[in-house]
Design a protein around this motif. Structure first.
Motif: not given
Lengths: 323, 438
Positions: A154, B338, B15, A66, A152, B12, A12-19, A175
């Motif tokens: 962040l 974001r 993307r 998110r 997270s 990201i 997904g596009p969230s900032l926590e994508r990598q996690v 954020y």
């Protein structure tokens, strides 16, 4: 009940994508070892179509932040009619929103550090800046400044004096459009993971995060591998462990969580427990706390994944549950 | 921001929905596919077997002859025997560091430095010392002070790493007098210098300056070149020239790392150079990049707030912009991704000590003019929002801090012709500076 085919939602596009990708990679391995058929879906614009095309009977939500952890994806899963792991829409919303969580805790009489929360509009249109000195006086320094909705660490900043507050606010507002200023409680950081099965919700062994002394005031470094030591089970007197367990279970119920969750708290120097926040979808990576706690309770990662799926299917067949 | 979180954010930026001014990507879309087809066809007909075979560790002589030609185009004379072909310029940084650095040894570089060199230096546990720059590149006077100080501590730097021309990330160029002085220092102190020069031929205005290697004659200056920016980064070919003993060690290191660089890629270069049009292609690229640089500078003037400052590169691929010090560009990147789906490189990536927090690197080669203008508009939007928000925090007792901040921030004026002396001389993080001032 064993799933026929699992739709594993990740990325997904969230900032926590990598996690999320790391959590999902581990779940994929577990599903393979369990011999459960699955299809991985990188969550994006075609999610609804992908879910319908997946022919899965249950979704494993390995998403963080998110979109994935705030009830959005859960709402879509409800619409598509596919059972899914973890908390429902409302439970996710309550956990993701730290301000809402804290207000609910206060109302229930559960302990949480003093705080004030503001939206960007409060500063831009209602002159909230003028109230900052009064807030700082009420909370005392140091103050922890956090975005209201960010899973997270962040954007979490530590303000030692009034001079640090504006910069910390700017960071937190990067954020989310709401932030909270929270009194810093000195003490030990504990994480209590919870796992639900047919007999009810159960607290797993407590994990303690011990940052190296020099990083004590650097929240960001606390989560860097090697800079923080995780002890599980935490070395605590039995009565404290019992209190932490009870408190975590109360929070789980209060927020309407389902299946599993993690509750983070501080054990203050005066031996009081204070709840910081709850995670509806805690990380499942190699270094994450929920899998560590499960391991300490004798539950291997595959078993954990299996239980999460079973709970998801059990909910779909049970009468409507809260959250 | 912690480095692992930063790495996650940078992932990201790649993307598809994101306008990325973060990468350092050259524009490969202008390379003629017919040329590509003709060259690969020729390889298939003439030298299929050897293109698919291992090659010598130091590279094919024919490829090295092309390298001699490229270096000659910038006024450098070198011999094929002094060259080792590498897998991109990045491998040179790795091999030189591996060859010269033991844990704790000192490397000197610019502040800010090439972000890709930072993890390499860290992985060999080098003690990295960064020398401030201004609009004329590395402050050689500060370099001398640092060398004196190290002398007193009886520490000797193993080498000085520099990108003297159109520096990555700052976009500035080391002036001719400073080049001369840097080479003198190297001779006086018998110090090795690694000159990293990927962008020298990408000059959009003004007269070229002699590379350090040309001034020094290859005695103390090791030279890093690459085909990435003049032909293609996808062929992964770079090179290094160095004094004999160092070069032998580099060869050993390369043998251990990957035996040899791609034979196929080297033959591609050889046949491409045979056509004799490589300089025309570089000229074409310069035309494209000049337009994009101008578009970015215009967009910065239009969309960035007056509190921001940025460099005015005469070549290369990057502009370095610095914002008011209450903005952390790592956090700003999160907001930019974001809310606006736009990306840049946060400045702290170019430092080893947490500085650069209010700066950003902007690339103007990878996106087209429309993308650049839109990207800068979006970044300007989030920056302006943060500045407006910050102004609402300032109660009476905070305003003193605010004044101090403004006094220390030179208003950016792209039309301003005074030297950009303090443009890349970055203030320390806000908190520390305020602490000193109060």
């Amino acid at each position: 009940m064993t799933p026929r085919r699992v739709a594993l939602l990740r990325g997904g596009p969230s900032l926590e994508r990598q996690v999320s990708l790391r959590s999902a990679a581990r779940v994929e391995d577990a599903l393979e070892r369990l011999g459960i058929d699955f299809v991985s879906i990188d969550v994006g614009r075609s999610l609804v179509d992908d879910l319908r095309a997946s022919e899965a009977d249950v979704a494993f939500v390995a998403l963080h932040g998110r979109g994935g952890e705030d009830g959005t994806v859960q709402e879509l899963l409800e619409i598509v009619g596919m059972p899914y792991t973890g908390s429902g829409v409302l439970g996710c919303m309550r956990c993701m929103d730290k301000v809402l969580t804290k207000h609910m805790l206060l109302e229930e009489g559960l302990p949480t550090p003093d705080f004030f929360a503001f939206s960007e509009i409060a500063f831009k249109e209602l002159g909230a800046g003028e109230a900052l000195p009064a807030i700082e006086e009420r909370l005392g320094f140091p103050v922890v400044v956090k975005p209201a909705a960010q899973g997270s660490a962040l954007g979490i900043k530590f303000a030692r004096s009034a001079d640090d507050v504006p910069e910390a606010l700017i960071a937190a507002f990067s954020y989310d459009d709401r932030v909270l200023l929270e009194r810093h409680v000195e003490g030990r950081e504990l994480a209590v993971s919870l796992l639900e099965d047919e007999s009810g919700v159960r607290a797993l062994p407590v994990v303690e995060a011990k940052p190296e002394q020099e990083y004590f005031y650097d929240f960001e470094a606390r989560y860097e591998i090697g800079k923080t030591e995780f002890l599980c089970p935490a070395d605590l007197p039995d009565d404290v462990t019992a209190r932490a367990h009870d408190l975590a279970v109360s929070v789980f119920r209060l927020l309407g969580c389902y299946g599993f969750a993690r509750v983070d708290m501080i054990l203050s120097e005066s031996d009081e427990l204070q709840v910081l926040e709850a995670q509806a979808i805690p990380g499942l990576t190699e270094t994450s706390l929920l899998p560590q706690a499960a391991e300490a309770a004798g539950i291997r990662f595959e078993q954990l994944v299996e239980r999460m799926l079973e709970q998801a299917l059990a909910r779909s067949t049970a009468p409507a549950t809260a959250g | 921001m912690r480095s692992s979180a930063m790495r996650d954010l940078m992932e990201i930026t790649a993307r598809p929905e994101v306008i990325s001014l973060a990468g350092g990507l050259p524009d490969t879309s202008s390379f003629p596919p017919e040329t590509f087809a003709a060259i690969t066809g020729k390889i298939a007909r003439q030298s299929c077997a050897s293109a698919l075979q291992y090659g010598p560790t130091e590279g094919f002589t024919q490829t090295k002859e092309c390298i001699v030609e490229v270096m000659a185009a910038e006024g450098m004379r070198t011999d094929v025997d002094d060259i080792v072909v590498t897998t991109g310029g990045q491998q040179v940084i790795d091999l030189v560091t591996k060859t010269l650095i033991d844990p704790g040894d000192v490397v000197i570089c610019e502040a800010p430095t090439y972000p890709g060199a930072v993890p390499t230096f860290s992985s060999y546990e080098a003690d990295v010392i960064q020398i401030e720059m201004d609009s004329d590149g590395m402050r050689v006077d500060l370099l001398e002070e640092t060398l004196e100080r190290l002398d007193h501590e009886q520490r000797r730097p193993k080498f000085i790493y520099t990108v003297p021309t159109f520096q990555n990330p700052a976009g500035v160029t080391l002036s001719a007098p400073r080049r001369k002085r840097l080479v003198e220092i190297a001779h006086e102190r018998e110090l090795l210098v690694l000159e990293d020069n990927p962008y020298g031929l990408l000059r959009y205005e003004g007269e070229p300056l002699a590379p350090l290697y040309a001034l020094d004659g290859g005695e103390y200056v090791m030279y890093l070149g690459t085909f990435s920016k003049i032909l293609s980064p996808g062929i992964r070919l770079g090179w290094v020239t160095a004094p004999g003993p160092v070069l032998s060690k580099i060869k050993l290191g390369k043998q251990a790392a990957d035996l040899c660089s791609s034979s196929l890629a080297q033959q591609f270069v050889e046949l491409y150079f045979e056509e004799g049009r490589w300089r025309h292609y570089v000229q074409d690229l310069c035309g494209v990049y000049r337009q994009r640089r101008d578009a970015m500078l215009d967009a910065l003037a239009e969309f960035f707030p007056h509190e921001a400052q940025w460099t005015q590169p005469s070549g290369g691929l990057f502009i370095w912009a610095t914002l008011p010090d209450f903005i952390d560009t790592g956090d700003l990147l999160a907001k930019a991704l974001r809310e606006e789906r736009v990306a840049f490189v946060p400045g702290s990536a170019a430092y080893v000590d947490g500085r650069g927090g209010s700066s950003m690197r902007l690339n103007f080669s990878g996106a087209d003019v429309d993308g650049i203008v839109e990207g800068i508009r979006r970044i300007g939007k989030v920056v302006n929002e943060q500045i407006a928000l910050f102004s609402t925090f300032a109660g009476p007792e905070r305003r003193t801090g605010d004044d101090r901040r403004q006094a220390s921030t030179r208003p950016a004026a792209p039309e301003d012709t005074t030297p950009l002396a303090d443009v890349v001389e970055l203030p320390r993080r806000g908190g520390e500076r305020r602490a000193q001032g109060s």
